[in-house]
Design an enzyme around this catalytic site. Structure first.
Site, mmCIF file in Angstrom:
data_model
loop_
_atom_site.group_PDB
_atom_site.id
_atom_site.type_symbol
_atom_site.label_atom_id
_atom_site.label_comp_id
_atom_site.label_asym_id
_atom_site.label_seq_id
_atom_site.Cartn_x
_atom_site.Cartn_y
_atom_site.Cartn_z
ATOM 1 N N CYS A 1 13.955 9.893 7.360
ATOM 2 C CA CYS A 1 13.917 9.787 8.857
ATOM 3 C C CYS A 1 15.151 9.495 9.370
ATOM 4 O O CYS A 1 15.553 9.882 10.623
ATOM 5 C CB CYS A 1 13.342 8.505 8.636
ATOM 6 S SG CYS A 1 14.121 7.023 7.848
ATOM 7 N N GLU B 1 10.766 15.544 15.676
ATOM 8 C CA GLU B 1 11.145 15.321 14.214
ATOM 9 C C GLU B 1 10.418 16.544 13.357
ATOM 10 O O GLU B 1 9.353 16.351 13.331
ATOM 11 C CB GLU B 1 10.912 13.819 13.437
ATOM 12 C CG GLU B 1 11.279 13.668 12.033
ATOM 13 C CD GLU B 1 11.092 12.273 11.707
ATOM 14 O OE1 GLU B 1 9.668 11.944 11.761
ATOM 15 O OE2 GLU B 1 11.727 11.491 11.251
ATOM 16 N N LYS C 1 0.921 -1.051 -0.106
ATOM 17 C CA LYS C 1 -0.156 -0.335 -0.094
ATOM 18 C C LYS C 1 1.020 1.126 -0.028
ATOM 19 O O LYS C 1 1.325 1.556 1.182
ATOM 20 C CB LYS C 1 -0.824 0.080 1.234
ATOM 21 C CG LYS C 1 -2.150 1.186 1.027
ATOM 22 C CD LYS C 1 -2.768 1.730 2.332
ATOM 23 C CE LYS C 1 -1.774 2.511 2.979
ATOM 24 N NZ LYS C 1 -1.442 3.985 2.183
ATOM 25 N N GLU D 1 9.233 0.956 10.995
ATOM 26 C CA GLU D 1 10.609 1.731 10.948
ATOM 27 C C GLU D 1 9.873 2.941 11.040
ATOM 28 O O GLU D 1 9.064 3.450 9.973
ATOM 29 C CB GLU D 1 10.878 1.518 9.482
ATOM 30 C CG GLU D 1 11.481 0.091 8.966
ATOM 31 C CD GLU D 1 12.649 -0.089 9.583
ATOM 32 O OE1 GLU D 1 13.303 0.465 10.410
ATOM 33 O OE2 GLU D 1 13.500 -1.216 9.382
HETATM 34 P P1 NAD Z 1 2.327 8.214 7.893
HETATM 35 O O1 NAD Z 1 2.733 7.458 9.241
HETATM 36 O O2 NAD Z 1 1.274 9.390 8.171
HETATM 37 O O3 NAD Z 1 2.096 7.512 6.883
HETATM 38 C C1 NAD Z 1 2.605 6.417 6.429
HETATM 39 C C2 NAD Z 1 1.923 5.267 5.597
HETATM 40 O O4 NAD Z 1 1.232 4.751 6.625
HETATM 41 C C3 NAD Z 1 0.999 5.875 4.587
HETATM 42 O O5 NAD Z 1 0.946 4.782 3.507
HETATM 43 C C4 NAD Z 1 -0.300 5.882 5.370
HETATM 44 O O6 NAD Z 1 -1.230 5.937 4.244
HETATM 45 C C5 NAD Z 1 -0.321 4.835 5.994
HETATM 46 N N1 NAD Z 1 -1.103 4.965 7.349
HETATM 47 C C6 NAD Z 1 -1.205 5.949 8.205
HETATM 48 N N2 NAD Z 1 -1.835 5.855 9.528
HETATM 49 C C7 NAD Z 1 -2.162 4.304 9.183
HETATM 50 C C8 NAD Z 1 -2.987 3.368 10.115
HETATM 51 N N3 NAD Z 1 -3.185 3.771 11.084
HETATM 52 N N4 NAD Z 1 -2.989 1.961 9.431
HETATM 53 C C9 NAD Z 1 -2.461 1.751 8.572
HETATM 54 N N5 NAD Z 1 -1.759 2.530 7.861
HETATM 55 C C10 NAD Z 1 -1.550 3.785 8.106
HETATM 56 O O7 NAD Z 1 3.549 8.959 7.548
HETATM 57 P P2 NAD Z 1 4.176 9.866 6.511
HETATM 58 O O8 NAD Z 1 3.872 11.480 6.833
HETATM 59 O O9 NAD Z 1 3.667 9.462 5.243
HETATM 60 O O10 NAD Z 1 5.701 9.717 6.401
HETATM 61 C C11 NAD Z 1 6.539 10.487 7.106
HETATM 62 C C12 NAD Z 1 7.161 9.764 8.671
HETATM 63 O O11 NAD Z 1 7.743 8.410 8.184
HETATM 64 C C13 NAD Z 1 8.242 10.374 9.341
HETATM 65 O O12 NAD Z 1 7.668 10.284 10.645
HETATM 66 C C14 NAD Z 1 9.572 9.585 8.897
HETATM 67 O O13 NAD Z 1 10.320 9.656 9.978
HETATM 68 C C15 NAD Z 1 8.983 8.188 8.870
HETATM 69 N N6 NAD Z 1 9.815 7.540 7.908
HETATM 70 C C16 NAD Z 1 10.645 6.374 8.752
HETATM 71 C C17 NAD Z 1 11.292 5.666 7.997
HETATM 72 C C18 NAD Z 1 12.138 4.784 8.511
HETATM 73 O O14 NAD Z 1 12.647 3.863 8.069
HETATM 74 N N7 NAD Z 1 12.508 4.783 9.968
HETATM 75 C C19 NAD Z 1 11.686 6.052 6.672
HETATM 76 C C20 NAD Z 1 10.911 6.824 6.221
HETATM 77 C C21 NAD Z 1 9.926 7.702 6.686
#
Ligand code: NAD
Length: 481
Positions: free
Chosen positions: A289, A388, A179, A253
């Site tokens: 991240c 962050e 997804k 992650e």
């Molecule tokens: P987000 O958590 O809002 O969304 C990430 C994904 O999860 C999207 O596809 C979203 O549709 C889905 N999602 C959100 N809530 C959900 C739920 N309750 N159940 C199932 N799916 C859900 O994050 P974002 O704003 O898109 O991305 C930025 C964040 O990602 C930052 O905090 C960053 O640090 C983190 N990130 C972490 C890593 C890592 O490897 N640690 C890598 C890249 C980004």
């Protein structure tokens, strides 16, 4: 660029979506829409899980294939991705604002390398071993695939983060429902075309672009055996709670606020350290991240470090992500820019000293740009140092001695990445070993496919990449013979 897709890639075919709902990604450099794709809703997720389930459960199917046969498919998949590298790079760059050079190198270059790495691992790995039993007889230990994997990824590195999940899952014999995030979906259609051209068997990879609701439905779906998630810490906590209740294995992650420790012997010359330091602190406009966004500087050289970081931030060309000269593109959405500007206002209110940036760049009246920004004299207890920001905003903090630097580096809820900068790599490694993060670099930072990647503390659970990443998609079965 105009993209229109009317079907979803499910069960190895392009199928009509359940509804006429659309996702319309917008180019953050121009604020122009980029076309539209179907939005997957619950019924589409159900169809994708069914296809993945059937492919996994089929007698003699993907899960039962000889590992080398799966590796052949993965290598063909890698070649098909390479053949589409430019279209992947431009799709990512035009959707999330990643500078095109970075998109070519990371989003288009790295995934096929990860697929080939796991293909080669799976060719050589012993999936079954026999041990003489302590109680007589023998014990056959089999490593069997965990099953149907729900892979959920954010918009910042849609390709890299998808492949961190798809590649080890395929190598292990799992099937996948991916997804992507609604902000970055177009590239996932190119991946589907590549999978189809490579002859990835029907149902092994299924793609359902959709929002949180589709994601939540996927996470708790009874047909799913494991969840692999990359995204924000709040979403990771919500997903972890659901998986805990369902006793479903999960990899998380999440976010980070990593430290870049500058030791007192570091060569603070931008021609020596500049490129690597910029890469470790500003990659993808700060929307990465693992970036070292808290720079820790020895008091004896504090002003020099502040001047170096300020000068580097000022030197970065800001502009359209598709312009080859750009090193800092826009933030992904106007909402993300509001969030980042909120943190800049908070930093000012907390009394941190702004040394450059803080506003919107002159001459760019369209697009969600923020100037590369540096704050000095930041207190590690402040919001700016603890949360962050996910934008091009750095803080510089002074430390007294190495023990103090390590203490400040570890004084964070997060534990994802980090760097140490020094003229003496052995001294740097000794300091790096004291930092409680899942990964850390000395004088550079780039996650290497052979090294497990992931976070400690609020940065996540489990590891991707390396052999550890493959083990996350396998479970042991012991036969007493
Ligand atoms: P987000 O958590 O809002 O969304 C990430 C994904 O999860 C999207 O596809 C979203 O549709 C889905 N999602 C959100 N809530 C959900 C739920 N309750 N159940 C199932 N799916 C859900 O994050 P974002 O704003 O898109 O991305 C930025 C964040 O990602 C930052 O905090 C960053 O640090 C983190 N990130 C972490 C890593 C890592 O490897 N640690 C890598 C890249 C980004």
């Amino acid at each position: 660029m105009d993209h229109r897709h009317e079907h979803l890639y499910i069960g190895g075919a392009w199928v009509r979506p359940a509804t006429d709902r659309l996702i319309t990604p917008v180019n953050p450099s121009t604020e122009e829409p980029l076309g539209s794709v179907p939005e997957a809703v619950e019924a589409d997720v159900d169809a994708a899980v069914r296809a993945a389930r059937e492919a996994f459960d089929a007698p003699g199917g993907w899960a039962a294939w000889e590992p080398g046969r799966r590796a052949d498919v993965m290598e063909r998949f890698a070649a098909e991705l390479d053949a589409r590298a430019e279209s992947i790079a431009s799709a990512v760059s035009s959707q999330n604002g990643m500078p095109i050079g970075t998109a070519r190198q990371l989003e288009a270059g790295y995934p096929s390398a990860v697929l080939r790495y796991y293909a080669s691992l799976t060719r050589t790995m012993e999936f079954t071993e026999t041990r003489p039993g302590l109680l007589g007889g023998q014990v056959e230990v089999r490593r069997v695939p965990v099953g149907v994997v729900a892979a959920i990824v954010p918009w910042n590195y849609p390709q890299v983060l998808s492949t961190f999940k798809i590649a080890p899952a395929m190598a292990a014999g799992c099937t996948v429902v991916l997804k992507p995030s609604p902000e970055a979906v177009l590239d996932s259609f190119v991946v589907a075309e590549a999978a189809e051209a490579a002859g990835v068997p029907a149902g092994v990879l299924n793609i359902v672009p959709g929002g949180r609701d589709a994601g939540a439905h996927l996470v708790s779906h009874p047909g799913v055996d494991k969840v692999a998630f990359t995204g924000s810490t709040p979403a990771g906590r919500a997903i972890g709670e659901v998986c805990g209740r369902l006793l479903r294995p999960v990899t998380l992650e999440l976010g980070g606020k990593s430290a870049g420790i500058v030791l007192d012997d570091a060569v603070l010359d931008p021609t020596v350290i500049g490129e690597d330091l910029v890469r470790a602190t500003f990659t993808n406009n700060g929307q990465t991240c693992f970036l070292s966004t808290r720079i820790l500087a020895p008091r004896s050289r504090y002003t020099e470090v502040v001047d170096l970081v300020t000068g580097l931030a000022r030197s970065l060309p800001v502009g359209d992500a598709l312009d080859e000269r750009t090193l800092i593109g826009p933030l992904v959405t106007s909402g993300q820019r509001d969030r980042v500007e909120g943190y800049i206002a908070k930093g000012r209110a907390e009394g941190a000293r702004l040394t450059t940036g803080g506003g919107r760049p002159a001459g760019l009246d369209r697009g969600w740009f923020v100037e590369p920004t540096v704050f000095a004299d930041v207190d590690n207890a402040s919001v700016l140092a603890q949360e962050e920001v996910f934008g091009p905003v750095l803080c510089v903090l002074p430390y007294d001695d190495v023990d103090d630097a390590v203490r400040i580096a570890n004084d964070s809820d997060y534990g994802l990445g980090g760097t140490v900068w020094t003229a003496d790599p052995e001294r740097g490694a000794a300091v790096a070993r004291r930092v409680r993060t899942g990964t850390i670099g000395v004088n550079r930072y780039l996650p290497d496919p052979v090294g497990p990647f992931g976070g400690m503390k609020a940065s996540g659970l489990g590891r991707e990449l390396g052999p550890d990443g493959l083990h996350g998609y396998l479970q042991a079965q012991s036969l007493y013979l």
